[in-house]
Design a protein around this motif. Structure first.
Motif, PDB file in Angstrom:
ATOM      1  N   ALA A  90       0.830  -1.207   0.000  1.00  9.85           N
ATOM      2  CA  ALA A  90       0.000   0.000   0.000  1.00  9.85           C
ATOM      3  C   ALA A  90       0.863   1.254   0.000  1.00  9.85           C
ATOM      4  CB  ALA A  90      -0.926  -0.011   1.216  1.00  9.85           C
ATOM      5  N   LEU A  91       1.948   1.271   0.778  1.00  7.52           N
ATOM      6  CA  LEU A  91       2.834   2.432   0.821  1.00  7.52           C
ATOM      7  C   LEU A  91       3.522   2.642  -0.528  1.00  7.52           C
ATOM      8  CD1 LEU A  91       4.432   1.834   4.332  1.00  7.52           C
ATOM      9  CD2 LEU A  91       2.862   3.673   3.726  1.00  7.52           C
ATOM     10  N   LEU A  92       3.945   1.576  -1.151  1.00  9.84           N
ATOM     11  CA  LEU A  92       4.607   1.686  -2.455  1.00  9.84           C
ATOM     12  C   LEU A  92       3.631   2.163  -3.530  1.00  9.84           C
ATOM     13  CD1 LEU A  92       6.790  -1.522  -2.219  1.00  9.84           C
ATOM     14  CD2 LEU A  92       7.633   0.838  -2.251  1.00  9.84           C
ATOM     15  N   ARG A  93       2.372   1.766  -3.429  1.00  8.43           N
ATOM     16  CA  ARG A  93       1.371   2.262  -4.380  1.00  8.43           C
ATOM     17  C   ARG A  93       1.180   3.773  -4.205  1.00  8.43           C
ATOM     18  NH1 ARG A  93      -0.619  -1.773  -7.181  1.00  8.43           N
ATOM     19  NH2 ARG A  93      -0.929  -3.844  -6.249  1.00  8.43           N
ATOM     20  N   ARG A  94       1.241   4.234  -2.961  1.00  9.13           N
ATOM     21  CA  ARG A  94       1.156   5.678  -2.716  1.00  9.13           C
ATOM     22  C   ARG A  94       2.355   6.390  -3.332  1.00  9.13           C
ATOM     23  NH1 ARG A  94       0.344   6.396   3.539  1.00  9.13           N
ATOM     24  NH2 ARG A  94       1.026   8.510   2.966  1.00  9.13           N
ATOM     25  N   ARG A  95       3.504   5.744  -3.315  1.00 14.79           N
ATOM     26  CA  ARG A  95       4.693   6.318  -3.943  1.00 14.79           C
ATOM     27  C   ARG A  95       4.464   6.507  -5.446  1.00 14.79           C
ATOM     28  NH1 ARG A  95       9.842   6.921  -2.617  1.00 14.79           N
ATOM     29  NH2 ARG A  95      11.331   7.135  -4.319  1.00 14.79           N
ATOM     30  N   ILE A  96       3.875   5.520  -6.080  1.00 16.82           N
ATOM     31  CA  ILE A  96       3.585   5.617  -7.517  1.00 16.82           C
ATOM     32  C   ILE A  96       2.612   6.761  -7.786  1.00 16.82           C
ATOM     33  CG2 ILE A  96       2.490   4.450  -9.465  1.00 16.82           C
ATOM     34  CD1 ILE A  96       3.607   1.828  -8.383  1.00 16.82           C
ATOM     35  N   GLU A  97       1.588   6.870  -6.948  1.00 20.53           N
ATOM     36  CA  GLU A  97       0.619   7.963  -7.114  1.00 20.53           C
ATOM     37  C   GLU A  97       1.315   9.316  -7.032  1.00 20.53           C
ATOM     38  OE1 GLU A  97      -2.226   7.284  -4.066  1.00 20.53           O
ATOM     39  OE2 GLU A  97      -3.087   5.492  -5.016  1.00 20.53           O
ATOM     40  N   GLY A  98       2.242   9.466  -6.093  1.00 22.71           N
ATOM     41  CA  GLY A  98       2.981  10.718  -5.975  1.00 22.71           C
ATOM     42  C   GLY A  98       3.828  10.995  -7.202  1.00 22.71           C
ATOM     43  N   LEU A  99       4.487   9.973  -7.719  1.00 17.96           N
ATOM     44  CA  LEU A  99       5.302  10.138  -8.926  1.00 17.96           C
ATOM     45  C   LEU A  99       4.445  10.539 -10.124  1.00 17.96           C
ATOM     46  CD1 LEU A  99       7.652   7.053  -8.481  1.00 17.96           C
ATOM     47  CD2 LEU A  99       8.416   9.437  -8.659  1.00 17.96           C
ATOM     48  N   GLU A 100       3.274   9.951 -10.224  1.00 17.31           N
ATOM     49  CA  GLU A 100       2.389  10.277 -11.344  1.00 17.31           C
ATOM     50  C   GLU A 100       1.856  11.705 -11.233  1.00 17.31           C
ATOM     51  OE1 GLU A 100      -0.404   7.071 -11.108  1.00 17.31           O
ATOM     52  OE2 GLU A 100       0.785   5.778 -12.447  1.00 17.31           O
ATOM     53  N   ARG A 101       1.548  12.146 -10.013  1.00 13.06           N
ATOM     54  CA  ARG A 101       1.105  13.536  -9.838  1.00 13.06           C
ATOM     55  C   ARG A 101       2.233  14.496 -10.194  1.00 13.06           C
ATOM     56  NH1 ARG A 101      -1.298  11.442  -5.114  1.00 13.06           N
ATOM     57  NH2 ARG A 101       0.466  12.187  -3.874  1.00 13.06           N
ATOM     58  N   TRP A 102       3.442  14.168  -9.773  1.00  9.54           N
ATOM     59  CA  TRP A 102       4.606  15.009 -10.077  1.00  9.54           C
ATOM     60  C   TRP A 102       4.823  15.073 -11.581  1.00  9.54           C
ATOM     61  CZ3 TRP A 102      10.230  13.188 -10.244  1.00  9.54           C
ATOM     62  CH2 TRP A 102      11.091  14.288 -10.390  1.00  9.54           C
ATOM     63  N   ARG A 103       4.693  13.950 -12.255  1.00  7.68           N
ATOM     64  CA  ARG A 103       4.868  13.923 -13.710  1.00  7.68           C
ATOM     65  C   ARG A 103       3.843  14.812 -14.404  1.00  7.68           C
ATOM     66  NH1 ARG A 103       4.372  11.866 -18.733  1.00  7.68           N
ATOM     67  NH2 ARG A 103       6.157  10.728 -19.607  1.00  7.68           N
ATOM     68  N   THR A 104       2.605  14.760 -13.924  1.00  8.80           N
ATOM     69  CA  THR A 104       1.550  15.592 -14.504  1.00  8.80           C
ATOM     70  C   THR A 104       1.867  17.074 -14.327  1.00  8.80           C
ATOM     71  OG1 THR A 104      -0.123  13.894 -14.113  1.00  8.80           O
ATOM     72  CG2 THR A 104      -0.914  16.156 -14.418  1.00  8.80           C
ATOM     73  N   THR A 105       2.379  17.439 -13.158  1.00  2.00           N
ATOM     74  CA  THR A 105       2.757  18.829 -12.897  1.00  2.00           C
ATOM     75  C   THR A 105       3.844  19.296 -13.855  1.00  2.00           C
ATOM     76  OG1 THR A 105       2.186  18.607 -10.551  1.00  2.00           O
ATOM     77  CG2 THR A 105       3.639  20.427 -11.161  1.00  2.00           C
ATOM     78  N   VAL A 106       4.834  18.443 -14.081  1.00  3.43           N
ATOM     79  CA  VAL A 106       5.929  18.802 -14.989  1.00  3.43           C
ATOM     80  C   VAL A 106       5.417  19.016 -16.409  1.00  3.43           C
ATOM     81  CG1 VAL A 106       8.094  18.004 -16.029  1.00  3.43           C
ATOM     82  CG2 VAL A 106       7.666  17.617 -13.606  1.00  3.43           C
ATOM     83  N   THR A 107       4.503  18.164 -16.854  1.00  2.52           N
ATOM     84  CA  THR A 107       4.021  18.256 -18.237  1.00  2.52           C
ATOM     85  C   THR A 107       3.059  19.419 -18.456  1.00  2.52           C
ATOM     86  OG1 THR A 107       2.306  16.602 -17.730  1.00  2.52           O
ATOM     87  CG2 THR A 107       4.369  15.814 -18.727  1.00  2.52           C
ATOM     88  N   GLU A 108       2.699  20.132 -17.395  1.00  2.22           N
ATOM     89  CA  GLU A 108       1.912  21.345 -17.587  1.00  2.22           C
ATOM     90  C   GLU A 108       2.742  22.425 -18.286  1.00  2.22           C
ATOM     91  OE1 GLU A 108       0.541  22.480 -13.760  1.00  2.22           O
ATOM     92  OE2 GLU A 108      -0.970  20.882 -13.604  1.00  2.22           O
ATOM     93  N   ASP A 109       4.047  22.384 -18.119  1.00  2.60           N
ATOM     94  CA  ASP A 109       4.941  23.371 -18.719  1.00  2.60           C
ATOM     95  C   ASP A 109       5.859  22.772 -19.784  1.00  2.60           C
ATOM     96  OD1 ASP A 109       4.114  25.529 -16.961  1.00  2.60           O
ATOM     97  OD2 ASP A 109       5.173  24.434 -15.386  1.00  2.60           O
ATOM     98  N   TYR A 110       5.835  21.447 -19.891  1.00  5.60           N
ATOM     99  CA  TYR A 110       6.788  20.796 -20.787  1.00  5.60           C
ATOM    100  C   TYR A 110       6.074  19.677 -21.536  1.00  5.60           C
ATOM    101  CZ  TYR A 110      10.676  17.731 -22.130  1.00  5.60           C
ATOM    102  OH  TYR A 110      11.548  16.935 -22.827  1.00  5.60           O
ATOM    103  N   THR A 111       6.186  19.673 -22.841  1.00  6.31           N
ATOM    104  CA  THR A 111       5.569  18.638 -23.666  1.00  6.31           C
ATOM    105  C   THR A 111       6.632  17.648 -24.113  1.00  6.31           C
ATOM    106  OG1 THR A 111       3.992  20.278 -24.494  1.00  6.31           O
ATOM    107  CG2 THR A 111       4.147  18.204 -25.697  1.00  6.31           C
ATOM    108  N   PRO A 112       6.573  16.414 -23.623  1.00  8.53           N
ATOM    109  CA  PRO A 112       7.613  15.444 -23.980  1.00  8.53           C
ATOM    110  C   PRO A 112       7.773  15.266 -25.486  1.00  8.53           C
ATOM    111  CG  PRO A 112       6.245  14.603 -22.194  1.00  8.53           C
ATOM    112  CD  PRO A 112       5.590  15.865 -22.688  1.00  8.53           C
TER     113      PRO A 112
END
Length: 213
Positions: A119-141
């Motif tokens: 469960a804790l590791l799944r929360r880690r993935i959720e955090g990484l995915e939210r961070w990725r979404t934030t980055v792509t608001e200003d950057y288009t891969p």
């Protein structure tokens, strides 16, 4: 968070009661002096500070027959155990921790129940995915880093780190759910600590004067 606190609390907890050189020996055996700030001075300082904070209980043993000073042994308190598990859970879930914090947490992963670790590791993935979404608001891969000049390489790095971190975490979850390792409540876990007096092939120095028996 500071990885040294998690490392020192975890090492003392695994021994039940340990003196400073045992803790230092364990951390060097784990290679922590290479990937964290677990250097001899910081280890002894952390032991003394956490004893003052009530996380560890200090016991002074009798002086050695050779005439050396008394040796201080440490034992984790109930408050210390609470702090240990709080730091462990934080390090496993926070996507923005320094690598040494996550590395330290992996060393104590099996101190948790299997379901909680997943469960804790799944929360880690959720955090990484939210961070990725934030980055792509200003950057288009798709546009590549050149779209923002060389500064785009920073965001490009962040995306690669997020993707790699999520992929690695998913793999770990698969292994855990597949039955890998022995977690809390499942039997005798693997414990990678050295017995008192056992030679450490990775030792970098001599015992602290206050740790000689």
């Amino acid at each position: 968070m500071s990885a040294i606190r998690l490392l020192v609390l975890g090492a003392v907890r695994q021994h039940g009661r340990a003196h400073g050189y045992q803790v230092r020996n364990d951390l060097e055996y784990w290679g922590a002096h290479e990937w964290s700030n677990a250097k001899p001075g910081s280890i002894y300082h952390a032991l003394k500070q956490m004893a003052k904070q009530g996380l560890l209980r200090a016991h002074e043993t009798a002086p050695s027959t050779a005439g050396g000073p008394p040796r201080t042994e440490y034992e984790i308190t109930e408050q210390g155990s609470e702090e240990f598990f709080a730091l462990l859970r934080e390090a496993l879930t926070a996507y923005d921790q320094k690598p040494d914090s996550l590395t330290a947490a992996l060393g104590f992963l099996v101190d948790l129940p299997r379901d909680e670790a997943v469960a804790l590791l799944r929360r880690r993935i959720e955090g990484l995915e939210r961070w990725r979404t934030t980055v792509t608001e200003d950057y288009t891969p798709e546009g590549g880093p050149e779209q923002l000049g060389h500064i785009g390489e920073i965001m490009n790095l962040w995306l690669h780190q997020a993707d790699a971190g999520a992929a690695w975490t998913r793999g770990l979850i698969d292994r855990i759910e597949g039955g890998a390792y022995t977690f809390a409540g499942e039997g005798e876990p693997f414990v990678g600590v050295l017995a008192d007096g056992q030679e450490n092939p990775y030792a970098t120095g001599t015992p602290h004067p206050g740790d000689r028996a």
